[in-house]
Each structure stands twice: as C-alpha cells, then as structure tokens.
Design an enzyme around this catalytic site. Sequence first.
Site, PDB file in Angstrom:
ATOM      1  N   CYS A   7       0.782  -1.990 -45.381  1.00 33.60           N
ATOM      2  CA  CYS A   7       0.589  -0.542 -45.257  1.00 33.60           C
ATOM      3  C   CYS A   7       0.971   0.100 -46.587  1.00 33.60           C
ATOM      4  O   CYS A   7       1.013  -0.597 -47.612  1.00 33.60           O
ATOM      5  CB  CYS A   7       1.374   0.027 -44.075  1.00 33.60           C
ATOM      6  SG  CYS A   7       3.167  -0.111 -44.202  1.00 33.60           S
ATOM      7  N   ARG A  13       4.795   1.067 -40.604  1.00 31.18           N
ATOM      8  CA  ARG A  13       3.798   0.362 -39.794  1.00 31.18           C
ATOM      9  C   ARG A  13       3.794  -1.143 -39.996  1.00 31.18           C
ATOM     10  O   ARG A  13       3.866  -1.901 -39.019  1.00 31.18           O
ATOM     11  CB  ARG A  13       2.388   0.917 -40.109  1.00 31.18           C
ATOM     12  CG  ARG A  13       2.207   2.352 -39.671  1.00 31.18           C
ATOM     13  CD  ARG A  13       0.965   2.972 -40.299  1.00 31.18           C
ATOM     14  NE  ARG A  13       1.117   3.126 -41.748  1.00 31.18           N
ATOM     15  CZ  ARG A  13       0.179   3.561 -42.568  1.00 31.18           C
ATOM     16  NH1 ARG A  13      -1.014   3.852 -42.086  1.00 31.18           N
ATOM     17  NH2 ARG A  13       0.426   3.709 -43.854  1.00 31.18           N
ATOM     18  N   ASP A 117      -0.236   6.904 -39.902  1.00 31.21           N
ATOM     19  CA  ASP A 117       1.065   6.822 -40.560  1.00 31.21           C
ATOM     20  C   ASP A 117       2.061   7.725 -39.829  1.00 31.21           C
ATOM     21  O   ASP A 117       1.862   8.944 -39.772  1.00 31.21           O
ATOM     22  CB  ASP A 117       0.893   7.276 -42.010  1.00 31.21           C
ATOM     23  CG  ASP A 117       2.111   6.957 -42.837  1.00 31.21           C
ATOM     24  OD1 ASP A 117       3.200   6.745 -42.259  1.00 31.21           O
ATOM     25  OD2 ASP A 117       1.977   6.915 -44.072  1.00 31.21           O
TER      26      ASP A 117
HETATM   27  P1  4NP Z   1       4.194   3.195 -43.988  1.00 30.53           P
HETATM   28  O1  4NP Z   1       4.665   4.724 -44.004  1.00 30.53           O
HETATM   29  O2  4NP Z   1       3.037   3.100 -44.969  1.00 30.53           O
HETATM   30  O3  4NP Z   1       3.746   2.973 -42.574  1.00 30.53           O
HETATM   31  O4  4NP Z   1       5.392   2.382 -44.380  1.00 30.53           O
HETATM   32  C1  4NP Z   1       5.068   5.393 -45.160  1.00 30.53           C
HETATM   33  C2  4NP Z   1       6.336   5.249 -45.626  1.00 30.53           C
HETATM   34  C3  4NP Z   1       6.739   5.921 -46.749  1.00 30.53           C
HETATM   35  C4  4NP Z   1       5.858   6.745 -47.405  1.00 30.53           C
HETATM   36  C5  4NP Z   1       4.561   6.883 -46.943  1.00 30.53           C
HETATM   37  C6  4NP Z   1       4.158   6.203 -45.828  1.00 30.53           C
HETATM   38  N1  4NP Z   1       6.271   7.459 -48.541  1.00 30.53           N
HETATM   39  O5  4NP Z   1       5.503   8.310 -49.040  1.00 30.53           O
HETATM   40  O6  4NP Z   1       7.397   7.240 -49.045  1.00 30.53           O
END
Ligand code: 4NP
Length: 144
Positions: A7, A13, A117
Amino acid sequence: MKILMVCLGNICRSPLAHGILNHLAEEEGLDWTIESAGTGDWHVGQSPDHRSIAVAQKYKVDISQQKAMHFKPSLFEIYDHILVMDHQNYKDVVAQASSKEEKKKVSLFLVDDIVPDPYFDERLFEPVYQMIETRCKELIQEWR
Ligand code: 4NP
C-alpha cells in the site's frame, strides 16, 4: 509461495493483509512467505498504525511486531505475487518493473476493486479489515 502486500504507507492496509493472510496460512499449515511494503518511505521501520493493530487484535491477529519497509525493485525477484491495495499503488509498483514477467506479478488485491485508505477516516478500519479478511480467505482457496 511468496506474496508481498503493498500500500502507500505500509502502516494501515498492507500490514492487515500481511497479518491476516499469514494467520490463515499458518492455520492451514501452508508454507507461504507473506510480507508487506509501502510505495512511500515516510514510515520505514515503524510499527503499524495503532488502529490497524487494534482492529486485528480484536480478531486475534497480532500485527504489532511488523515493521514498515519501502518497496524497491529488487523485491520483484523475491515474490511470486505482489498484491496492491489501489490503482495508485499499482502504477507506482509497475513503474519499477523491469520486464513483462515482473509486471505480470502485480495485481490488485481485490481484483476489480480497491481497498480504501483508512488513514484519515477512523470509521474505515473495521470495514477495511472485513474486506481484507474475505479476500484472504479466497486467496487461501485459490492458491493452496
Ligand atoms: P496505508 O495508509 O497506505 O494503508 O498504510 C497510509 C498511511 C500513511 C499515510 C498515507 C496512507 N501517510 O500519508 O503518511
């Protein structure tokens, strides 16, 4: 079988997909290697988001020991399947493939849908958990 879940941040995720599939594969006695990575590097070395740890814990899946890793092209050589959570992840990973064979390893985790997300919307952790678990059960049936 070696599977990499990807991800953006590798803290919400993909740690869930990694932990849930690993949990189910162990229950079934399957000798699969499952890891996860993020296309972004902001969280490298960090534990999963506390809300992902909590929703997994609720269903007796422990993801607390995972550490975020940044996706890099050399990972194509290690994994048979690279499963991504959304279309941007797909673009970012495929852009790093150096052959048709590597590109073919990449697919959407949910086949024709995305895993939203949950990072900026707390209410999404539970439905995200459920959709990931449902797909992980299918993957066990498909690839066992
Ligand atoms: P992930 O969610 O892609 O599901 O781990 C996110 C976690 C952190 C960030 C964006 C999406 N971020 O911008 O730091």
